[in-house]
Write a protein that holds these residues in place. Structure first.
Motif, PDB file in Angstrom:
ATOM      1  N   GLN A 194       3.966  -7.127   1.927  1.00 56.05           N
ATOM      2  CA  GLN A 194       5.436  -7.166   1.956  1.00 56.05           C
ATOM      3  C   GLN A 194       5.868  -6.444   3.222  1.00 56.05           C
ATOM      4  O   GLN A 194       5.426  -5.325   3.486  1.00 56.05           O
ATOM      5  N   THR A 195       6.728  -7.095   3.987  1.00 57.36           N
ATOM      6  CA  THR A 195       7.189  -6.523   5.245  1.00 57.36           C
ATOM      7  C   THR A 195       8.704  -6.459   5.247  1.00 57.36           C
ATOM      8  O   THR A 195       9.369  -7.431   4.889  1.00 57.36           O
ATOM      9  N   TRP A 196       9.228  -5.319   5.655  1.00 49.86           N
ATOM     10  CA  TRP A 196      10.659  -5.139   5.831  1.00 49.86           C
ATOM     11  C   TRP A 196      10.902  -5.033   7.322  1.00 49.86           C
ATOM     12  O   TRP A 196      10.361  -4.162   7.999  1.00 49.86           O
TER      13      TRP A 196
ATOM     14  N   THR B 163       3.666   1.121   9.796  1.00 52.80           N
ATOM     15  CA  THR B 163       4.994   1.090  10.414  1.00 52.80           C
ATOM     16  C   THR B 163       4.830   0.779  11.886  1.00 52.80           C
ATOM     17  O   THR B 163       3.805   1.103  12.497  1.00 52.80           O
ATOM     18  N   ALA B 164       5.850   0.155  12.445  1.00 48.28           N
ATOM     19  CA  ALA B 164       5.858  -0.120  13.879  1.00 48.28           C
ATOM     20  C   ALA B 164       7.212   0.299  14.430  1.00 48.28           C
ATOM     21  O   ALA B 164       8.254   0.002  13.848  1.00 48.28           O
ATOM     22  N   LYS B 165       7.160   0.997  15.541  1.00 54.51           N
ATOM     23  CA  LYS B 165       8.373   1.457  16.210  1.00 54.51           C
ATOM     24  C   LYS B 165       8.321   1.036  17.671  1.00 54.51           C
ATOM     25  O   LYS B 165       7.247   0.927  18.262  1.00 54.51           O
ATOM     26  N   ILE B 166       9.487   0.834  18.231  1.00 60.17           N
ATOM     27  CA  ILE B 166       9.643   0.664  19.676  1.00 60.17           C
ATOM     28  C   ILE B 166      10.711   1.663  20.088  1.00 60.17           C
ATOM     29  O   ILE B 166      11.816   1.659  19.542  1.00 60.17           O
ATOM     30  N   ALA B 167      10.348   2.519  21.033  1.00 61.63           N
ATOM     31  CA  ALA B 167      11.269   3.551  21.523  1.00 61.63           C
ATOM     32  C   ALA B 167      11.874   4.348  20.367  1.00 61.63           C
ATOM     33  O   ALA B 167      13.080   4.524  20.274  1.00 61.63           O
ATOM     34  N   ASP B 168      11.046   4.815  19.469  1.00 57.37           N
ATOM     35  CA  ASP B 168      11.437   5.628  18.314  1.00 57.37           C
ATOM     36  C   ASP B 168      12.334   4.910  17.314  1.00 57.37           C
ATOM     37  O   ASP B 168      12.935   5.537  16.455  1.00 57.37           O
ATOM     38  N   ARG B 169      12.458   3.598  17.431  1.00 54.08           N
ATOM     39  CA  ARG B 169      13.260   2.831  16.466  1.00 54.08           C
ATOM     40  C   ARG B 169      12.316   2.031  15.577  1.00 54.08           C
ATOM     41  O   ARG B 169      11.506   1.237  16.063  1.00 54.08           O
ATOM     42  N   LEU B 170      12.430   2.241  14.284  1.00 55.91           N
ATOM     43  CA  LEU B 170      11.599   1.523  13.327  1.00 55.91           C
ATOM     44  C   LEU B 170      11.955   0.045  13.364  1.00 55.91           C
ATOM     45  O   LEU B 170      13.125  -0.318  13.217  1.00 55.91           O
ATOM     46  N   ILE B 171      10.947  -0.812  13.586  1.00 59.81           N
ATOM     47  CA  ILE B 171      11.229  -2.248  13.600  1.00 59.81           C
ATOM     48  C   ILE B 171      10.623  -2.970  12.402  1.00 59.81           C
ATOM     49  O   ILE B 171      11.121  -4.006  12.016  1.00 59.81           O
ATOM     50  N   TRP B 172       9.547  -2.414  11.840  1.00 55.37           N
ATOM     51  CA  TRP B 172       9.062  -2.980  10.586  1.00 55.37           C
ATOM     52  C   TRP B 172       8.194  -1.991   9.833  1.00 55.37           C
ATOM     53  O   TRP B 172       7.624  -1.076  10.402  1.00 55.37           O
ATOM     54  N   ARG B 173       8.151  -2.205   8.523  1.00 49.61           N
ATOM     55  CA  ARG B 173       7.279  -1.443   7.625  1.00 49.61           C
ATOM     56  C   ARG B 173       6.593  -2.470   6.730  1.00 49.61           C
ATOM     57  O   ARG B 173       7.234  -3.371   6.200  1.00 49.61           O
ATOM     58  N   THR B 174       5.292  -2.327   6.568  1.00 48.28           N
ATOM     59  CA  THR B 174       4.517  -3.260   5.746  1.00 48.28           C
ATOM     60  C   THR B 174       3.708  -2.492   4.716  1.00 48.28           C
ATOM     61  O   THR B 174       3.077  -1.486   5.048  1.00 48.28           O
ATOM     62  N   ARG B 175       3.750  -2.985   3.496  1.00 45.78           N
ATOM     63  CA  ARG B 175       2.862  -2.497   2.436  1.00 45.78           C
ATOM     64  C   ARG B 175       1.921  -3.637   2.108  1.00 45.78           C
ATOM     65  O   ARG B 175       2.370  -4.742   1.796  1.00 45.78           O
ATOM     66  N   ALA B 176       0.624  -3.370   2.178  1.00 46.08           N
ATOM     67  CA  ALA B 176      -0.354  -4.434   1.995  1.00 46.08           C
ATOM     68  C   ALA B 176      -1.451  -4.019   1.026  1.00 46.08           C
ATOM     69  O   ALA B 176      -1.807  -2.845   0.941  1.00 46.08           O
ATOM     70  N   LYS B 177      -1.954  -5.012   0.307  1.00 48.24           N
ATOM     71  CA  LYS B 177      -3.120  -4.868  -0.562  1.00 48.24           C
ATOM     72  C   LYS B 177      -4.093  -5.946  -0.123  1.00 48.24           C
ATOM     73  O   LYS B 177      -3.718  -7.120  -0.017  1.00 48.24           O
ATOM     74  N   GLY B 178      -5.316  -5.555   0.151  1.00 48.19           N
ATOM     75  CA  GLY B 178      -6.289  -6.530   0.618  1.00 48.19           C
ATOM     76  C   GLY B 178      -7.673  -6.240   0.100  1.00 48.19           C
ATOM     77  O   GLY B 178      -7.910  -5.246  -0.591  1.00 48.19           O
ATOM     78  N   GLU B 179      -8.590  -7.138   0.451  1.00 48.71           N
ATOM     79  CA  GLU B 179      -9.975  -6.989   0.014  1.00 48.71           C
ATOM     80  C   GLU B 179     -10.895  -7.109   1.221  1.00 48.71           C
ATOM     81  O   GLU B 179     -10.737  -8.011   2.048  1.00 48.71           O
ATOM     82  N   LEU B 180     -11.836  -6.186   1.301  1.00 52.49           N
ATOM     83  CA  LEU B 180     -12.840  -6.176   2.356  1.00 52.49           C
ATOM     84  C   LEU B 180     -14.210  -6.352   1.727  1.00 52.49           C
ATOM     85  O   LEU B 180     -14.426  -5.978   0.571  1.00 52.49           O
ATOM     86  N   SER B 181     -15.134  -6.910   2.477  1.00 52.47           N
ATOM     87  CA  SER B 181     -16.521  -6.995   2.025  1.00 52.47           C
ATOM     88  C   SER B 181     -17.430  -6.576   3.168  1.00 52.47           C
ATOM     89  O   SER B 181     -17.000  -6.520   4.325  1.00 52.47           O
ATOM     90  N   ARG B 182     -18.675  -6.311   2.838  1.00 53.53           N
ATOM     91  CA  ARG B 182     -19.649  -5.940   3.862  1.00 53.53           C
ATOM     92  C   ARG B 182     -20.899  -6.776   3.646  1.00 53.53           C
ATOM     93  O   ARG B 182     -21.417  -6.869   2.538  1.00 53.53           O
ATOM     94  N   SER B 183     -21.356  -7.380   4.714  1.00 53.93           N
ATOM     95  CA  SER B 183     -22.571  -8.177   4.657  1.00 53.93           C
ATOM     96  C   SER B 183     -23.299  -8.026   5.985  1.00 53.93           C
ATOM     97  O   SER B 183     -22.702  -8.241   7.050  1.00 53.93           O
ATOM     98  N   LEU B 184     -24.566  -7.664   5.899  1.00 50.53           N
ATOM     99  CA  LEU B 184     -25.386  -7.458   7.096  1.00 50.53           C
ATOM    100  C   LEU B 184     -24.678  -6.577   8.126  1.00 50.53           C
ATOM    101  O   LEU B 184     -24.544  -6.920   9.285  1.00 50.53           O
TER     102      LEU B 184
END
Length: 166
Positions: free
Chosen positions: A160-162, A128-149
């Motif tokens: 998805q962002t609202w 979530t992101a707010k400016i001055a206590d006002r919600l400006i967006w909410r994002t639900r995300a699914k992602g993939e991470l990897s590790r190498s060296l």
């Protein structure tokens, strides 16, 4: 001759162990990466975020704003440009208002799944992101991470962002 062969075998085994240990990803490493990502966003540090994106980064996104849905797909270059421009705008706003209208970002990691082989992880998070206590967006995300060296890379995923700016 035998010393050389034994030294070669020892170096080979050591190399394999280093490679294996440097390529496995754990729940704790994913959580630390997510914490680092959040801190970079709070610092408006797009360079750190872009550096963590893998070359094959790909994001499929749906943005909900004002009753309209907009679908986009972007690779690493486009995602970095959008991230850099967006964070720069919020940083400027924060600086010009003396921090009064700074971006307040929160993130909750809701699921981590280490994939077979231990080199990749699927992550689900809500931010979530707010400016001055006002919600400006909410994002639900699914992602993939990897590790190498010993480096974690973000391969993208789906989001998805609202947006609540009206």
């Amino acid at each position: 001759m035998i010393k050389t062969v034994l030294l070669g075998i020892v170096l080979l085994v050591a190399g394999v162990l280093v490679y294996e240990n440097g390529s496995r990803i754990s729940d704790a490493q994913v959580r630390e990466y997510m914490r680092m990502e959040l801190e970079a966003m709070r610092r408006y540090d797009s360079a750190t975020l872009c550096e963590a994106m893998a070359d094959d980064f790909h994001l499929r996104s749906v943005e909900h704003a004002g009753g309209v849905q907009q679908r986009t797909e972007m690779g690493r270059a486009d995602a970095c440009t959008q991230l850099r421009d967006g964070l720069a705008a919020f940083e400027t706003l924060s600086q010009r208002t003396g921090g009064l209208l700074g971006l307040d970002i929160a993130m909750e990691t809701t699921r981590i799944e280490i994939l077979p082989g231990g080199r990749r992880a699927r992550v689900e998070a809500t931010s979530t992101a707010k400016i001055a206590d006002r919600l400006i967006w909410r994002t639900r995300a699914k992602g993939e991470l990897s590790r190498s060296l010993w480096r974690i890379r973000d391969h993208g995923g789906e989001a998805q962002t609202w947006t609540y700016l009206e």
